[in-house]
Design an enzyme around this catalytic site. Sequence first.
Site, short mmCIF file in Angstrom:
data_model
loop_
_atom_site.label_atom_id
_atom_site.label_comp_id
_atom_site.label_asym_id
_atom_site.label_seq_id
_atom_site.Cartn_x
_atom_site.Cartn_y
_atom_site.Cartn_z
N THR A 20 34.71 14.25 63.34
CA THR A 20 34.22 15.47 62.68
C THR A 20 33.45 15.18 61.38
O THR A 20 33.39 16.02 60.50
CB THR A 20 35.39 16.43 62.37
OG1 THR A 20 36.27 15.77 61.45
CG2 THR A 20 36.13 16.84 63.61
N TRP A 21 32.89 13.99 61.27
CA TRP A 21 32.02 13.72 60.11
C TRP A 21 30.79 14.63 60.22
O TRP A 21 30.26 14.85 61.32
CB TRP A 21 31.60 12.26 60.11
CG TRP A 21 30.72 11.93 58.95
CD1 TRP A 21 31.11 11.87 57.64
CD2 TRP A 21 29.32 11.64 58.99
NE1 TRP A 21 30.01 11.56 56.86
CE2 TRP A 21 28.91 11.42 57.67
CE3 TRP A 21 28.39 11.56 60.02
CZ2 TRP A 21 27.60 11.12 57.33
CZ3 TRP A 21 27.08 11.25 59.69
CH2 TRP A 21 26.70 11.03 58.36
N ASP A 50 39.84 13.50 64.54
CA ASP A 50 39.76 12.69 63.33
C ASP A 50 38.92 13.41 62.27
O ASP A 50 37.83 13.89 62.54
CB ASP A 50 39.10 11.34 63.66
CG ASP A 50 38.92 10.48 62.41
OD1 ASP A 50 39.94 9.93 61.95
OD2 ASP A 50 37.79 10.38 61.90
N TYR A 55 34.94 14.18 54.03
CA TYR A 55 33.92 14.79 54.88
C TYR A 55 33.60 16.20 54.37
O TYR A 55 34.43 17.11 54.46
CB TYR A 55 34.36 14.86 56.35
CG TYR A 55 34.54 13.51 57.03
CD1 TYR A 55 34.14 12.31 56.43
CD2 TYR A 55 35.12 13.42 58.29
CE1 TYR A 55 34.30 11.09 57.05
CE2 TYR A 55 35.28 12.19 58.93
CZ TYR A 55 34.87 11.03 58.30
OH TYR A 55 35.05 9.83 58.93
N GLN A 166 40.70 2.00 62.09
CA GLN A 166 39.48 2.70 62.54
C GLN A 166 38.26 1.94 62.03
O GLN A 166 38.09 1.78 60.82
CB GLN A 166 39.49 4.14 62.00
CG GLN A 166 38.35 4.95 62.54
CD GLN A 166 38.34 6.40 62.09
OE1 GLN A 166 37.31 6.92 61.69
NE2 GLN A 166 39.48 7.06 62.15
N TYR A 194 34.77 4.01 65.75
CA TYR A 194 33.92 5.10 65.26
C TYR A 194 32.44 4.79 65.49
O TYR A 194 32.08 3.65 65.80
CB TYR A 194 34.22 5.46 63.80
CG TYR A 194 33.78 4.56 62.68
CD1 TYR A 194 32.44 4.38 62.34
CD2 TYR A 194 34.74 3.93 61.88
CE1 TYR A 194 32.07 3.58 61.27
CE2 TYR A 194 34.37 3.12 60.82
CZ TYR A 194 33.03 2.95 60.51
OH TYR A 194 32.65 2.17 59.45
P1 NAP Z 1 28.59 8.97 66.83
O1 NAP Z 1 29.71 9.74 67.35
O2 NAP Z 1 28.32 7.59 67.34
O3 NAP Z 1 27.22 9.76 66.98
C1 NAP Z 1 27.06 11.09 66.61
C2 NAP Z 1 25.68 11.53 67.04
O4 NAP Z 1 25.60 11.44 68.47
C3 NAP Z 1 25.35 12.95 66.66
O5 NAP Z 1 23.98 12.99 66.32
C4 NAP Z 1 25.61 13.72 67.96
O6 NAP Z 1 24.76 14.83 68.07
C5 NAP Z 1 25.25 12.70 68.99
N1 NAP Z 1 25.96 12.89 70.26
C6 NAP Z 1 27.27 13.19 70.48
N2 NAP Z 1 27.53 13.26 71.80
C7 NAP Z 1 26.34 13.02 72.43
C8 NAP Z 1 25.97 12.96 73.79
N3 NAP Z 1 26.84 13.16 74.77
N4 NAP Z 1 24.64 12.71 74.08
C9 NAP Z 1 23.74 12.49 73.10
N5 NAP Z 1 24.06 12.51 71.78
C10 NAP Z 1 25.35 12.77 71.45
O7 NAP Z 1 28.64 8.79 65.24
P2 NAP Z 1 29.60 9.25 64.05
O8 NAP Z 1 29.64 10.72 63.91
O9 NAP Z 1 29.17 8.42 62.89
O10 NAP Z 1 31.02 8.68 64.49
C11 NAP Z 1 31.98 9.45 65.14
C12 NAP Z 1 33.15 9.80 64.25
O11 NAP Z 1 33.74 8.64 63.71
C13 NAP Z 1 32.78 10.61 63.00
O12 NAP Z 1 32.52 11.97 63.33
C14 NAP Z 1 33.98 10.37 62.14
O13 NAP Z 1 35.07 11.17 62.52
C15 NAP Z 1 34.27 8.91 62.42
N6 NAP Z 1 33.67 7.97 61.42
C16 NAP Z 1 34.51 7.25 60.65
C17 NAP Z 1 34.00 6.38 59.70
C18 NAP Z 1 34.95 5.58 58.86
O14 NAP Z 1 34.51 4.96 57.88
N7 NAP Z 1 36.22 5.56 59.19
C19 NAP Z 1 32.61 6.21 59.54
C20 NAP Z 1 31.76 6.95 60.37
C21 NAP Z 1 32.31 7.82 61.32
P3 NAP Z 1 25.32 16.32 67.87
O15 NAP Z 1 25.79 16.38 66.46
O16 NAP Z 1 24.12 17.14 68.17
O17 NAP Z 1 26.43 16.50 68.87
#
Ligand code: NAP
Length: 269
Positions: A20-21, A50, A55, A166, A194
């Site tokens: 949910t970032w 998560d 965030y 994570q 992630y």
């Molecule tokens: P991600 O999930 O790899 O990518 C998100 C992007 O992919 C968004 O632009 C989303 O678009 C798109 N997307 C999602 N499903 C899709 C699909 N089926 N087809 C095409 N595009 C798709 O990147 P993230 O948000 O960085 O990582 C996921 C989660 O990990 C975060 O939300 C957060 O909770 C966590 N995180 C943790 C850390 C840490 O330091 N612990 C760092 C970064 C992230 P839409 O928005 O249009 O759906």
Amino acid sequence: METRELGKTGERVPIVGMGTWAIGNSSGDQRREEIKALQRGIELGMKFIDTAEIYGHGRSESLVGDAIREYRGEVFLATKVAPENFAYDDVIRSCETSIQRLGVKFVDLYQLHWPNPRIPIQETMRAMEQLVATGKTRYVGVSNFSVEQTMQAQESLPRSEIVSNQVRYSITSRSIETDLIPFCNKERITVIAYSPLDTGNIPISRIPKEMLTKYEMTPAQLMLNWVTFQEPIITIPKAGRLSHVEENARSVDTRISQSDYNALSKKFS
Ligand code: NAP
């Protein structure tokens, strides 16, 4: 939805959950879409959510709270404390504030978001143990910790176990394969991958079309299937859009074969 054991807890969690970032900063139609997307994800089995206190400065947690109100009993809720809040009193206060924003009595997993070398890990972990003892969190996890940092964190936590780390992991981001994945596998610490879709930069042209046809998968589904192939790994793709959530929920309905997994791993190495 396939599940895996979280650490050594005996508790099983879905291998594809929801991140949910960058969710919760909006209002009106977009906010409604984000709430609907999370609720649909829960209905489809992605019952691991998560979030983090940083965030949207708490707005992601508030939105998650609104989304799960009717589903709390079904959902495994993970949030994170920011490194600037790693002093004892700050950890306790941060967790209580997150609990309030989420509208729950406790969280399931409380994670240290990044290492903070300026505050002794022993002090931070004393606070985490207190949160477990008082029922504010059920489990303790870390995020962005190296093998050495994870070991130090575990040594500072005599009464609990670190159940998860994570970290960034995707078919194009593979640095944790050399040491962190083998370490977590051996210690039975769950790796929460992630940015599994490379933050949206899906390398469509490099993914073999014949594999997409063979498994009837989209490129994103194949990436999620690949990333959760190994035992200690679960993943949390961003879940703010209904169509993406529905697509991602079906990503592990079938498993790619070991030989296709190997071929994909090699192609992107
Ligand atoms: P991600 O999930 O790899 O990518 C998100 C992007 O992919 C968004 O632009 C989303 O678009 C798109 N997307 C999602 N499903 C899709 C699909 N089926 N087809 C095409 N595009 C798709 O990147 P993230 O948000 O960085 O990582 C996921 C989660 O990990 C975060 O939300 C957060 O909770 C966590 N995180 C943790 C850390 C840490 O330091 N612990 C760092 C970064 C992230 P839409 O928005 O249009 O759906």
